[in-house]
Enzyme design. Structure first.
Site, short mmCIF file in Angstrom:
data_model
loop_
_atom_site.label_atom_id
_atom_site.label_comp_id
_atom_site.label_asym_id
_atom_site.label_seq_id
_atom_site.Cartn_x
_atom_site.Cartn_y
_atom_site.Cartn_z
CD GLU A 4 121.38 52.19 62.31
OE1 GLU A 4 122.11 53.19 62.39
OE2 GLU A 4 121.72 51.16 61.70
CG ASP A 102 124.54 52.08 64.50
OD1 ASP A 102 124.30 52.39 65.69
OD2 ASP A 102 124.29 50.95 64.02
CE1 TYR A 315 127.58 50.40 64.15
CE2 TYR A 315 129.25 51.22 62.65
CZ TYR A 315 127.96 50.79 62.88
OH TYR A 315 127.07 50.76 61.86
#
Ligand SMILES: [Zn+2]
Ligand SMILES: [Zn+2]
Length: 681
Positions: A4, A102, A315
């Site tokens: 990402e 992600d 996360y």
């Protein structure tokens, strides 16, 4: 393989073993050779592709959209060009592709767009890497266990982007066009989530405006160690500590005020458990960081994001309040134990393991993609002060969820004075348990009452009668509105804080707690009258549900997009027919707002003049509305954004202004240069 961001990409390469690096067009790529395959890992930088209209012009409605490289449509995204070109070079060499962005809707869209827009690869050639932390173990596991292309998530993410574009661009254009029809120009915007969010805030603002306070009275009994409050037995309610008639309050007060003794008529003791907190999801973390450190939700989100990118926490953009056993509680706790600061606390939790009791309290909310937020145990270094605070909060919360309930006791004492009842309450902690794991973030009331027994007579120091007023509904703080949007299922965990920020940027709201400006109210009024769908919580929520359905392969993106388009077309056609009229309403408010911002107060040199801020030839100053008859004027600071404080100086009677500067060093001052308040400037 597409990562990402550059930083995350290097973490992935590090986790997967021996690699070599190769620079191309100023971008670092990582190459890993295994027996079976040769993998090139190349970074994206967020959304390398963005939606843009195919046709030209500023008219609405516009529904023909396509993905274009972001640097081609957004001037501020020029830095993305080299990443785009590098990805193009690298992807051309590949036979199969891995999306390692992600694991959520945005990551799916970022990775899939890069792969599909550049290579046109079929789904079968794309694999998805699924991980919740950037730790070596998690990344290696994710790589060993690659999943198929996440068609549902990607499709739901793309649908969200299209709907957001449809609503955001079309409605913003409609509003601005309406204003332009009336020969004004102003940047106005609203969006699929922004509209309903503003409406929630506007409804609160109106209920505050309409609120009329009711007076009531309270009578207090003062003892040397505590205060007790008059309690009226009430037929409707069990008890009532407010007296609503002044006469009655006076009468009771007059009866008791000379008394020196009170008798303890009742003591009620209640033992209860105070459960440990539940694991943090993003909203929970935002709320707690706001109440503990006064950090705004968006700031908390970006701090959490950088802690994640440093591999320190899992996360953060998660809805989940659950920590599954597969995380390996014991190994996480042992890693945290390795940090001096947390050694004792981790040890305390680990001790529970011996009694087979090591299980966290769980919340109700779930998230398919990620568990609740937890610390990875990796050793932090070089954290900023704020990052350190948020990290500590996350670690302590992780400990606390394993704790035993605290034992608390409440005591209610009823006192009798000439037949009138007064009540005092205390709450104390008997066993701290999880409190010990969460210090200094435990926030409970501790108030002790003296040990007395029923029937005992106490000395009274005196009585007080206080007049009070019922209070208007409480305004939303930033963190409270973010929770409210979550409760209403408006927007996503990733975007709620940013939505509120956008409302501030557009001057629809200001202050903290949040006040809706006249402009914000005008936007809501206008849309309510002419395009209520655009404020509809229900409609927004329906789309969220449909997006979930797309993710689960129960709906197609095409159907949902088509439906949104039909609804919008109708709404916007109606709006367009009344464009001029709608614009006139808006312009009235915009003009008033501009005038209000310019006007500072009365002129002291002439009879009926008003002092206003005036801009001419790049300089600004304060002048009188009666110019040229009145020449009263004042200089203004060159830098900063100036707003009226709507108050006058206590020393000289001239208006005061508030100067906001980009450096954050805001100040307020009287506009009169020789004012005594400025003697020490
Ligand atoms: Zn004047
Ligand atoms: Zn002054």
């Amino acid at each position: 393989m597409v990562g990402e961001k550059p930083k995350v990409t290097s973490k992935i390469a590090n986790a997967l073993g021996d690699y070599s690096t190769k620079e191309n067009r100023g971008v670092k790529n990582y190459i890993i050779e295994t027996d079976e395959r040769r993998i090139i890992i190349a970074p994206a930088v967020g959304h390398i592709f963005n939606l843009d209209q195919v046709s030209e012009g500023w008219d609405y409605p516009v529904f023909d959209v396509e993905w274009k490289p972001t640097f081609e449509t957004d001037d501020s995204a020029d830095y993305m060009k080299k990443y785009y070109n590098n990805l193009k070079d690298q992807l051309k060499k590949a036979d199969t592709y891995i999306n390692a962005c992600d694991f959520d809707l945005e990551g799916s869209v970022i990775g899939a767009n890069v792969i599909k827009q550049i290579t046109d690869a079929p789904d079968e050639k794309i694999e998805r890497m699924k991980f919740s932390t950037l730790t070596q173990g998690d990344l290696q596991d994710a790589f060993d266990d690659l999943e198929d292309f996440d068609r549902g998530m990607t499709s739901a993410g793309i649908t969200r982007h299209i709907l957001d574009y449809y609503y955001g661009v079309n409605v913003s254009r409609a509003l601005m066009q309406a204003v332009r029809e009336n020969d004004r120009y102003k940047t106005l915007s609203t969006g699929r989530v922004q509209g309903p969010a503003l409406k929630v805030l506007a409804d609160k603002e109106r209920s505050i405006m309409e609120f009329e306070p009711d007076p009531y009275w309270e009578i207090f009994l003062h003892h040397s160690e505590f205060d007790a409050k008059f309690l009226e037995p009430d037929a409707d309610r069990e008890k009532e500590d407010r007296v609503w008639e002044e006469e009655k309050a006076e009468e009771i007060f007059t009866t008791v005020k000379g008394e020196k003794k009170a008798q303890v008529s009742n003591i009620k003791i209640n033992n209860y458990s105070h459960n440990p907190p539940i694991p943090f999801n993003l909203t929970g973390l935002q709320k707690e960081a706001s109440s503990q450190f006064n950090i705004a939700p968006k700031k908390t989100q970006s701090i959490a994001q950088s802690l994640y990118e440093d591999g320190l926490i899992s996360y953060p953009r998660t809805e989940s309040q659950k920590l599954p056993p597969s995380l390996g509680y014991k190994s996480l706790l042992n890693k945290l134990k390795g940090q001096d600061k947390y050694e004792d606390l981790a040890e305390k939790v680990l001790k529970k393991d011996k009694s087979d009791d090591l299980f966290p309290r769980q919340g109700k909310k779930e998230d398919d993609a990620h568990p609740a937020i937890y610390p990875t145990g990796s050793f932090p270094s070089g954290l900023s002060k704020m990052e350190g605070k948020v990290y500590d909060l996350i670690v302590k919360r992780f400990f606390a969820v394993f704790g035993d309930a605290a034992k608390r006791q409440s005591l209610t004492m009823t006192l009798d004075v000439l037949g009138h009842k007064f009540s005092a309450k205390s709450k104390v902690t008997k066993e701290r348990n999880w409190f010990n794991l969460y210090d200094p973030y435990v926030n409970v009331e501790e108030a002790e009452l003296p040990g007395v027994e029923e029937g005992e007579t106490l000395d009274v120091e005196g009585f007080d009668l206080e007049e009070k007023e019922t209070k208007p509904p409480r305004r939303y703080s930033q963190s409270r509105i973010v929770s409210e949007l979550e409760k209403k299922n408006l927007g996503t965990k990733a975007t709620r804080a940013a939505t509120i920020d956008r409302l501030y940027d557009r001057n629809y709201i200001d202050s903290s707690p949040i006040e809706v400006t006249d402009l914000g109210l005008a936007i809501v009024n206008t849309l309510e009258d002419h395009a209520p769908d655009l404020l509809s919580e229900k409609l927004t929520r329906e789309f969220e549900e449909q997006m979930d359905a797309i993710q689960n392969d129960e709906e197609t993106s095409e159907d949902v997009v088509q439906k949104a388009r039909e609804g919008l077309e109708e709404t916007l056609t109606n709006f367009k027919e009344k464009e001029k009229e709608i614009g006139a309403e808006l312009v009235e408010t915009i003009d008033q707002e501009r005038k209000r911002r310019r006007q500072l107060g009365d002129c002291l040199e002439c009879d009926d003049g008003t002092l206003r801020m005036i801009k001419s030839d790049g300089s600004r100053f304060v002048g009188c509305s009666n110019y040229p008859d009145c020449e009263n004027s004042f200089p203004l600071p060159n830098n900063g954004d100036i707003n009226s404080m709507e108050e006058v100086c206590e020393e000289c009677g001239n208006p005061k202004i508030y100067v906001s500067r980009s450096s954050g060093n805001d100040y307020s001052m009287c506009i009169y240069p020789d004012c005594p308040t400025k003697d020490d400037w």
